[in-house]
Enzyme design. Structure first.
Site, PDB file in Angstrom:
ATOM      1  N   GLU A 116       0.819  -1.219   0.000  1.00 35.80           N
ATOM      2  CA  GLU A 116       0.000   0.000   0.000  1.00 35.80           C
ATOM      3  C   GLU A 116       0.853   1.271   0.000  1.00 35.80           C
ATOM      4  O   GLU A 116       0.377   2.348   0.359  1.00 35.80           O
ATOM      5  CB  GLU A 116      -0.965   0.002   1.205  1.00 35.80           C
ATOM      6  CG  GLU A 116      -1.900  -1.187   1.293  1.00 35.80           C
ATOM      7  CD  GLU A 116      -2.908  -1.296   0.147  1.00 35.80           C
ATOM      8  OE1 GLU A 116      -2.907  -0.407  -0.731  1.00 35.80           O
ATOM      9  OE2 GLU A 116      -3.658  -2.274   0.135  1.00 35.80           O
ATOM     10  N   HIS A 139      -2.927   2.077   8.257  1.00 40.79           N
ATOM     11  CA  HIS A 139      -4.013   1.313   7.635  1.00 40.79           C
ATOM     12  C   HIS A 139      -4.194   0.016   8.410  1.00 40.79           C
ATOM     13  O   HIS A 139      -3.209  -0.621   8.795  1.00 40.79           O
ATOM     14  CB  HIS A 139      -3.691   1.004   6.171  1.00 40.79           C
ATOM     15  CG  HIS A 139      -4.571  -0.045   5.566  1.00 40.79           C
ATOM     16  ND1 HIS A 139      -5.928   0.138   5.402  1.00 40.79           N
ATOM     17  CD2 HIS A 139      -4.304  -1.297   5.119  1.00 40.79           C
ATOM     18  CE1 HIS A 139      -6.433  -0.958   4.865  1.00 40.79           C
ATOM     19  NE2 HIS A 139      -5.483  -1.842   4.693  1.00 40.79           N
ATOM     20  N   HIS A 141      -7.504  -3.213   9.688  1.00 37.84           N
ATOM     21  CA  HIS A 141      -8.778  -3.889   9.402  1.00 37.84           C
ATOM     22  C   HIS A 141      -9.608  -4.059  10.676  1.00 37.84           C
ATOM     23  O   HIS A 141      -9.828  -5.195  11.119  1.00 37.84           O
ATOM     24  CB  HIS A 141      -8.506  -5.274   8.799  1.00 37.84           C
ATOM     25  CG  HIS A 141      -7.674  -5.282   7.557  1.00 37.84           C
ATOM     26  ND1 HIS A 141      -7.042  -6.409   7.087  1.00 37.84           N
ATOM     27  CD2 HIS A 141      -7.383  -4.296   6.671  1.00 37.84           C
ATOM     28  CE1 HIS A 141      -6.391  -6.120   5.966  1.00 37.84           C
ATOM     29  NE2 HIS A 141      -6.566  -4.841   5.706  1.00 37.84           N
ATOM     30  N   GLU A 169     -18.297  10.578  22.643  1.00 41.95           N
ATOM     31  CA  GLU A 169     -16.944  11.029  22.282  1.00 41.95           C
ATOM     32  C   GLU A 169     -16.713  11.167  20.766  1.00 41.95           C
ATOM     33  O   GLU A 169     -15.813  11.893  20.354  1.00 41.95           O
ATOM     34  CB  GLU A 169     -15.909  10.015  22.797  1.00 41.95           C
ATOM     35  CG  GLU A 169     -15.720  10.018  24.294  1.00 41.95           C
ATOM     36  CD  GLU A 169     -14.680  11.033  24.752  1.00 41.95           C
ATOM     37  OE1 GLU A 169     -13.636  11.141  24.095  1.00 41.95           O
ATOM     38  OE2 GLU A 169     -14.938  11.699  25.756  1.00 41.95           O
ATOM     39  N   HIS A 210     -13.137  -3.646   3.600  1.00 42.71           N
ATOM     40  CA  HIS A 210     -11.696  -3.899   3.675  1.00 42.71           C
ATOM     41  C   HIS A 210     -11.116  -3.366   4.997  1.00 42.71           C
ATOM     42  O   HIS A 210     -10.579  -4.139   5.783  1.00 42.71           O
ATOM     43  CB  HIS A 210     -10.982  -3.282   2.462  1.00 42.71           C
ATOM     44  CG  HIS A 210      -9.506  -3.503   2.472  1.00 42.71           C
ATOM     45  ND1 HIS A 210      -8.786  -3.892   1.369  1.00 42.71           N
ATOM     46  CD2 HIS A 210      -8.584  -3.400   3.462  1.00 42.71           C
ATOM     47  CE1 HIS A 210      -7.517  -4.042   1.679  1.00 42.71           C
ATOM     48  NE2 HIS A 210      -7.376  -3.736   2.947  1.00 42.71           N
TER      49      HIS A 210
HETATM   50  O1  2HA Z   1      -0.774  -5.006   3.976  1.00 42.71           O
HETATM   51  O2  2HA Z   1      -3.747  -4.655   4.587  1.00 42.71           O
HETATM   52  O3  2HA Z   1      -4.418  -3.687   2.241  1.00 42.71           O
HETATM   53  C1  2HA Z   1      -1.868  -5.820   3.823  1.00 42.71           C
HETATM   54  C2  2HA Z   1      -3.073  -4.987   3.651  1.00 42.71           C
HETATM   55  C3  2HA Z   1      -3.381  -4.579   2.280  1.00 42.71           C
HETATM   56 ZN    ZN Z   2      -5.671  -3.850   4.120  1.00 43.28          ZN
END
Ligand code: 2HA
Ligand code: ZN
Length: 270
Positions: A116, A139, A141, A169, A210
Site C-alpha cells: 500500500e 491502515h 482492518h 466522544e 476492507h
Molecule cells: O498489507 O492490509 O491492504 C496488507 C493490507 C493490504
Molecule cells: Zn488492508
C-alpha cells in the site's frame, strides 16, 4: 552514531503495531504504517549518504521528494515488528524526482515496501496540503468498522452521523467526519489516488469491506482516531439489530459540538 534499535521512531512503531495486533485490527500480515521522520533526528542514528539500494516506484512520489519515512515491509506481521524491526520495517528517502525510494535501513533479507505504499505516499501528500504537521498514515482492518460496511448504507455523511450517534466522544474526536470509498482493488495506484482525494478533506477514510486509513500528527493521534471510530462501530454492531429505545439526538450532538467549539461537519447532520 546512536543505536537505531533504540530510536523512538523504531520502538514506537513496534509498540503501536503490537497494540493494533492485540486489538484485532491487524490479523496475519494485514495493515501498514508509514511515518515521515525528521531528517536531523534520523541523522543521529544513520549515515544519510549510505543508500543500501534504490527501490523503483511505479507512481509519482515527487510531492514527498527528499522526505524520509519509516514504513512497514510487505508481508510483515504486526505482532512481530517489535521483536524484529530490521526485517519488518524500512527507512527510505524519496528521491527528488519521486521515482525511487532510497533504502537507508531495514527491509533486511531483500524485503519489499508495503503493497500500500502508493496509498500511503499519496495520502501523506494530501494530508500535508491540509495540515503541514501531519506525519503519520496507518491502515488496518478493525472488525466492527468492516462489519458495519456490510450492513450500513455506504454514504459518508450518513455513516459518520451514525458513528457520531453511537458514542458521545465520537463527534469530539472526529468532528471532521469520515471519508468513505466503495470496495476497490487494494495495493493499486487507483485506490491510492482515491484515498488521497478523500484525505484532502478527512483524517479517516474507510475502504468499504476492507478496512480503514487514519492519519495524524503523531502515532497516538492516528491510532486514537481509528480506535474511537472502531468503538462507535462496535456499539452500532451490538445494537443495530435491537429495538432502539434511547438515542443521542441531533440537538444534543449539536449542543455538545457548540459547547466545545468544535469545527464539525454541520452538513453531515441528516
Ligand atoms: O498489507 O492490509 O491492504 C496488507 C493490507 C493490504
Ligand atoms: Zn488492508
Amino acid at each position: 552514531m546512536k543505536n537505531i534499535l533504540t530510536a523512538p521512531f523504531v520502538t514506537e512503531t513496534g509498540k503501536t503495531a503490537a497494540n493494533m495486533y492485540r486489538m484485532g485490527f491487524d490479523e496475519r500480515n494485514s495493515g501498514n504504517i508509514s511515518i515521515i521522520l525528521d531528517e536531523n533526528e534520523v541523522g543521529e542514528y544513520l549515515d544519510l549518504s549510505g543508500v543500501i539500494r534504490g527501490i523503483p516506484l511505479d507512481f509519482d512520489a515527487k510531492a514527498l521528494g527528499g522526505k524520509i519515512l519509516i514504513v512497514t515491509a510487505s508481508g510483515s506481521y504486526f505482532k512481530n515488528i517489535a521483536d524484529a524491526p530490521e526485517e519488518n520495517l524500512g527507512i527510505v528517502r524519496i528521491s527528488p524526482d519521486g521515482k525511487t525510494a532510497e533504502l537507508l535501513w531495514g527491509l533486511k533479507g531483500g524485503g519489499r515496501l508495503t503493497s500500500e505504499f502508493p496509498a500511503h505516499i499519496m495520502s501523506h501528500a494530501a494530508r500535508l496540503s491540509a495540515d503541514n504537521e501531519n506525519r503519520v498514515v496507518l491502515h488496518c482492518h478493525p472488525t466492527n468498522i468492516l462489519a458495519m460496511t456490510f450492513v450500513h448504507e455506504l454514504d459518508e455523511r450518513k455513516f459518520t452521523h451514525t458513528l457520531w450517534q453511537m458514542c458521545t466522544e465520537s463527534i469530539m474526536i472526529f468532528p471532521d467526519g469520515i471519508g468513505l470509498l466503495p470496495w476497490m482493488v487494494c495495493g493499486t495506484n487507483e485506490i491510492g489516488i482515491a484515498t488521497a482525494e478523500k484525505m484532502k478533506e478527512f483524517r479517516l477514510v474507510i475502504w468499504a469491506m476492507h478496512g480503514i486509513y487514519g492519519s495524524g500528527k503523531t502515532l497516538d493521534e492516528a491510532f486514537g482516531l481509528i480506535e474511537t471510530a472502531e468503538k462507535a462501530a462496535q456499539v452500532y454492531m451490538l445494537t443495530a439489530h435491537l429495538p432502539r429505545v434511547n438515542t443521542i439526538t441531533d440537538e444534543q450532538l449539536r449542543s455538545l459540538a457548540e459547547s466545545l467549539k468544535l469545527d464539525y461537519r454541520e452538513d453531515f447532520f441528516a
